[in-house]
Design a protein around this motif. Structure first.
Motif, PDB file in Angstrom:
ATOM      1  N   PRO A 373      -4.413   8.733   8.816  1.00  0.00           N
ATOM      2  CA  PRO A 373      -4.684   8.594   7.464  1.00  0.00           C
ATOM      3  C   PRO A 373      -3.554   8.863   6.293  1.00  0.00           C
ATOM      4  N   PHE A 374      -2.744   8.771   6.320  1.00  0.00           N
ATOM      5  CA  PHE A 374      -2.154   8.534   5.213  1.00  0.00           C
ATOM      6  C   PHE A 374      -1.248   6.984   5.676  1.00  0.00           C
ATOM      7  N   LYS A 375      -1.501   6.233   6.805  1.00  0.00           N
ATOM      8  CA  LYS A 375      -0.927   5.065   6.771  1.00  0.00           C
ATOM      9  C   LYS A 375      -1.434   4.143   6.266  1.00  0.00           C
ATOM     10  N   SER A 376      -3.155   4.826   6.628  1.00  0.00           N
ATOM     11  CA  SER A 376      -4.005   3.825   5.480  1.00  0.00           C
ATOM     12  C   SER A 376      -4.337   3.749   4.172  1.00  0.00           C
ATOM     13  N   VAL A 377      -3.557   4.465   3.303  1.00  0.00           N
ATOM     14  CA  VAL A 377      -3.715   4.668   2.349  1.00  0.00           C
ATOM     15  C   VAL A 377      -2.272   4.235   1.720  1.00  0.00           C
ATOM     16  N   LYS A 378      -1.297   4.269   2.397  1.00  0.00           N
ATOM     17  CA  LYS A 378       0.232   3.460   1.989  1.00  0.00           C
ATOM     18  C   LYS A 378      -0.168   2.241   2.592  1.00  0.00           C
ATOM     19  N   GLU A 379      -0.836   1.104   3.130  1.00  0.00           N
ATOM     20  CA  GLU A 379      -0.503  -0.160   3.679  1.00  0.00           C
ATOM     21  C   GLU A 379      -1.629  -0.703   2.520  1.00  0.00           C
ATOM     22  N   ARG A 380      -2.403   0.435   1.750  1.00  0.00           N
ATOM     23  CA  ARG A 380      -3.016  -0.810   1.518  1.00  0.00           C
ATOM     24  C   ARG A 380      -3.059  -1.230   0.164  1.00  0.00           C
ATOM     25  N   ARG A 381      -3.281  -2.352   0.162  1.00  0.00           N
ATOM     26  CA  ARG A 381      -2.343  -4.021  -0.641  1.00  0.00           C
ATOM     27  C   ARG A 381      -3.585  -4.511  -1.646  1.00  0.00           C
ATOM     28  N   ILE A 382      -3.448  -4.508  -2.319  1.00  0.00           N
ATOM     29  CA  ILE A 382      -4.290  -5.750  -3.872  1.00  0.00           C
ATOM     30  C   ILE A 382      -4.665  -6.462  -3.044  1.00  0.00           C
ATOM     31  N   GLU A 383      -3.666  -7.420  -2.581  1.00  0.00           N
ATOM     32  CA  GLU A 383      -3.734  -8.992  -2.165  1.00  0.00           C
ATOM     33  C   GLU A 383      -5.260  -8.609  -1.503  1.00  0.00           C
ATOM     34  N   ASN A 384      -5.503  -7.941  -0.490  1.00  0.00           N
ATOM     35  CA  ASN A 384      -5.982  -7.970   0.376  1.00  0.00           C
ATOM     36  C   ASN A 384      -7.754  -7.423   0.134  1.00  0.00           C
ATOM     37  N   ILE A 385      -8.222  -7.613  -1.600  1.00  0.00           N
ATOM     38  CA  ILE A 385      -8.942  -6.632  -1.886  1.00  0.00           C
ATOM     39  C   ILE A 385     -10.071  -8.168  -2.680  1.00  0.00           C
TER      40      ILE A 385
END
Length: 457
Positions: A373-385
């Motif tokens: 759960p924490f890694k999913s937020v920490k690894e969210r990248r705007i380059e993938n949105i």
């Protein structure tokens, strides 16, 4: 329909109008590194035709990339949003905490609260540089419903943490205020309007009564204290009153406010979401009014969430809030602890069970920070949105908020609710820079530890 191509979406250095009709300047932005420059419109061809600007920029390109990468991935947690209770004495219709929790939730006992802070003290001693104090913000729900436990924790651990309290302001009395002021506690109050007919539309007690008069009493008790702020949640019900709200807060000598667009994490809050075009117009007019009042009186009312965007452009590493960058601060600069000790990347995720990473009384904090759960937020990248990955201002915005995006769109790899508002704020910020007005919008001393990495005239 709003056109995302208001900001050029090519790669590399991009020419950007900084504001419709600005007569003197145009912006140059590198989306990848957050580098920018302002050019006189009558000197564009000279500036971009093998100029000193370009030569110096490309020589420093790698350094700029390292700086933005360090900001996005190199920080460690230094703050905790701590909910000492699930309960609230109000039933605000846009709250991001589920109604059942706010009405029937639990208090954390004083013993457990002190135990949790002892665990946090040990963790931060091993993770932060010597001498750096972490921050604990008692958050909510309404933390002062558990006042005895909170105040005893502040007294016991006052030398170990910087403490703050975010409260709705309805439970403060004069003794509480003196206690908090004497210990230099940061205080945040909530008020949504300059008069009760506006402020009480959505912020009410469980029996339907408005509470703004009591909050204003608290503001009066805090007059002259420089370590407090007022949050105004902006909805379609009050956005037309933002100028009046700024005038009211300035008259009350409030040093800092936040004009926060309503978070649309829960379904109930989405019915209060204003259209981007509407909120942007009123929001920028309110910023204009804050400048006019500063010119008239010499006294600032800093709109902190806009100031953070402005600082994020001028000096990215000096920003104070970490919502307007990707990844956001959730799980990497701060995390949240619920009244049961459950840990989440951010308070916004409390109530979304799948984002629970562990429990402070049962699990090692370091291990929790590395859970899925924490890694999913920490690894969210705007380059993938999409379409943010093609936007020039992507590192001045960050496509907030992942909790909001997840609940609205089913995935944190989507953008949140107020794209156009961020675009308009960035345009406005560049106009202020061009007109040399930024000082009126920022905290005094914001640049105390800032340094220049690139300079050209």
């Amino acid at each position: 329909m709003y056109q995302l191509n208001r900001f050029n979406t090519a790669d590399g250095l991009q020419l950007q109008p900084i504001d419709i009709g600005h007569k003197d300047y145009i912006g140059v932005i590198s989306a990848d590194t957050a580098f920018w420059a302002l050019l006189r419109k009558d000197q564009i061809s000279q500036a971009l035709n093998g100029s000193l600007l370009l030569r110096k920029y490309y020589r420093r390109l790698e350094v700029f990339g390292e700086e933005i990468t360090a900001l996005r991935t190199g920080l460690k947690p230094s703050a905790v949003y701590f909910n000492p209770t699930d309960r609230c004495n109000l039933n605000c219709s846009y709250c991001y905490i589920p109604k059942s929790l706010r009405k029937n939730g639990r208090h954390m006992s004083s013993r457990r609260l002190l135990e949790a802070l002892k665990i946090l003290k040990t963790y931060f001693r091993s993770s932060l540089p010597k001498g750096q104090k972490p921050q604990i913000v008692f958050h909510g729900a309404e933390p002062l419903l558990n006042k005895g436990a909170v105040f005893s924790a502040i007294d016991k651990f006052g030398q170990d943490f910087h403490f703050g309290i975010q409260t709705n302001g309805t439970l403060l009395d004069s003794q509480d205020v003196e206690f908090l002021k004497s210990r230099r506690i940061s205080i945040g109050l909530s008020l949504d309007g300059h008069i009760s007919s506006v402020a009480d539309r959505l912020r009410r007690s469980w029996d339907g009564r408005g509470v703004s008069e009591k909050v204003i009493e608290s503001i009066n008790m805090l007059r002259g204290y420089d370590n407090y702020s007022v949050i105004c949640t902006v909805t379609k019900e009050n956005m037309a009153s933002l100028i009046k709200m700024v005038e009211f807060l300035h008259r009350m000598e409030v040093p800092i406010c936040m004009l926060n667009p309503v978070r649309c994490t829960l379904i109930g809050s989405r019915k209060h979401k204003p259209l981007d075009s509407g909120i942007a117009r009123h929001y920028l007019q309110a910023l204009d009014r804050s400048y006019q009042l500063y010119q008239k009186t010499g006294r600032k009312l800093v709109v902190a969430n806009f100031a953070n965007i402005l600082i994020g452009i001028i000096a990215p590493l000096a920003r104070r809030l970490m919502c307007d960058i990707s990844p956001c601060g959730g799980g990497r600069c701060f995390f949240a602890v619920s009244s049961s000790g459950d840990m989440f990347p951010c308070s916004e995720f409390i109530g979304i069970k799948k984002f629970k990473g562990g429990n402070i009384f049962k699990d090692d904090i370091r291990n929790v920070l590395e859970t899925a759960p924490f890694k999913s937020v920490k690894e969210r990248r705007i380059e993938n949105i999409e379409p943010c990955c093609r936007c020039a201002i992507r590192h001045f915005c960050g496509a907030p908020c992942p909790a909001e995006a997840h609940e609205m769109n089913g995935s944190i790899e989507t953008r949140g609710a107020f794209c156009e508002l961020y675009v308009d704020q960035v345009r406005y910020a560049f106009r202020l820079i061009a007109d040399n007005k930024t000082g009126a919008y920022l905290w005094d001393g914001w640049d105390k530890d800032a340094f220049t990495t690139f300079k050209i005239r």
